[in-house]
Design an enzyme around this catalytic site. Sequence first.
Site, PDB file in Angstrom:
ATOM      1  N   GLN A   1      53.546 -50.581  34.491  1.00  0.00           N
ATOM      2  CA  GLN A   1      52.366 -51.432  34.628  1.00  0.00           C
ATOM      3  C   GLN A   1      52.184 -52.314  33.402  1.00  0.00           C
ATOM      4  OE1 GLN A   1      52.434 -48.118  34.993  1.00  0.00           O
ATOM      5  NE2 GLN A   1      51.265 -47.450  36.797  1.00  0.00           N
TER       6      GLN A   1
ATOM      7  N   GLN B   1      55.269 -55.258  37.484  1.00  0.00           N
ATOM      8  CA  GLN B   1      54.304 -54.396  38.153  1.00  0.00           C
ATOM      9  C   GLN B   1      52.895 -54.721  37.675  1.00  0.00           C
ATOM     10  OE1 GLN B   1      55.249 -50.236  37.958  1.00  0.00           O
ATOM     11  NE2 GLN B   1      53.371 -49.585  38.965  1.00  0.00           N
ATOM     12  N   ASP B   2      51.965 -54.895  38.639  1.00  0.00           N
ATOM     13  CA  ASP B   2      50.551 -55.121  38.327  1.00  0.00           C
ATOM     14  C   ASP B   2      50.321 -56.432  37.561  1.00  0.00           C
ATOM     15  OD1 ASP B   2      50.304 -52.693  39.512  1.00  0.00           O
ATOM     16  OD2 ASP B   2      49.500 -51.636  37.776  1.00  0.00           O
TER      17      ASP B   2
ATOM     18  N   ASP C   1      52.747 -53.742  43.647  1.00  0.00           N
ATOM     19  CA  ASP C   1      51.282 -53.858  43.607  1.00  0.00           C
ATOM     20  C   ASP C   1      50.847 -54.976  42.667  1.00  0.00           C
ATOM     21  OD1 ASP C   1      51.381 -51.541  45.172  1.00  0.00           O
ATOM     22  OD2 ASP C   1      51.054 -50.217  43.459  1.00  0.00           O
TER      23      ASP C   1
ATOM     24  N   ARG D   1      49.418 -52.011  50.495  1.00  0.00           N
ATOM     25  CA  ARG D   1      49.097 -50.596  50.688  1.00  0.00           C
ATOM     26  C   ARG D   1      47.735 -50.335  50.047  1.00  0.00           C
ATOM     27  NH1 ARG D   1      52.904 -47.012  46.556  1.00  0.00           N
ATOM     28  NH2 ARG D   1      52.589 -48.268  44.672  1.00  0.00           N
TER      29      ARG D   1
END
Length: 334
Positions: free
Chosen positions: A128, A150-151, A174, A230
Amino acid sequence: MLTVIVSFQGFSQTANPDQHKYVFTVAKDGSGDYKYIQDAIDAMRVYPLRKITLYIKNGVYTEKIVLPSDNTDVSFIGESVEKTIISFNDYSGRGKLTTFTSYTAKISGNRFVAENITFMNSAGPVGQALALYVDADKAIFKNCRFIGNQDTIYAAGENARQYFVNCYIEGTTDFIFGPSTAVFQNCTIKGKSNSYITAANTPQGKKFGFVFLDCRIIGDSSVTKLFLGRPWRAFSRTAFIRCQLPKQIAPEGWNNWGNAENEKTAFYAEYKNSGEGANAKSRVTWSKQLSQKEAKEFTLENIFASNNSSVQQESNWFSNLQSKPFEWPTTKNR
């Protein structure tokens, strides 16, 4: 006779707005007021009496910046989106950093506007690592780029509303996530790994979470299975409307994050998407294909009116999208 002079400083601050500075410039080459963006932010009056504009000249600004919640009504105007870059390399697990402190830029001042800026987290695929943490309400990002893995974007603030227009966003897992009500319109969104584009964390009772309008989704050449989203939290709400979806989109479209109970509460919807990845018949049964009547509810007015914030002024804040030209050097209201 003793003359006593009393200074009513608090009154003068509100009665004489022209005594304050409202236009700031930042340049790496020293031609502006400051060389660092954070120095300019720190010099700004909090809760200003007029809108503040920060012009940022081309350059790579390697710094971690924070616009606090009391720095409201601030605009960042970059010289060009490709060359005006704010970059840092923090990531979760680096020392005591977590996902939520790994950001390159944290924007908390309400009614923020950014144009022609690249927000980058250069840490690489190490977990992250946020390029942007935004929990400001009525925040607009126009013609900006968000580069990470990520993120990439944390759209934070349970009662915050954010509007991304004509932006480019890339990431792996994500990479658009959070609890805010956020609209992404006419954006290009690139998935760089076999993973998930969104992880909304919509609070229960909110009608809208993440809404993608007329966006183009693309996948890296190495990507073979990219999910639209998700649920980070059970009542996650995400909709893709009139978007172009590539062949790399997973046929099922959506994932329940390993919890079948999420299928009962999450709201995942699509309407008139196009492209090889827009196969409605293959989607998971718990997602929704909107009817024309249902899709008509997804207007900016309806989406942003869903916020229960007590701050109600400028109800049409999202329609004020006229670009502010980059002015250099600028002397107006300085």
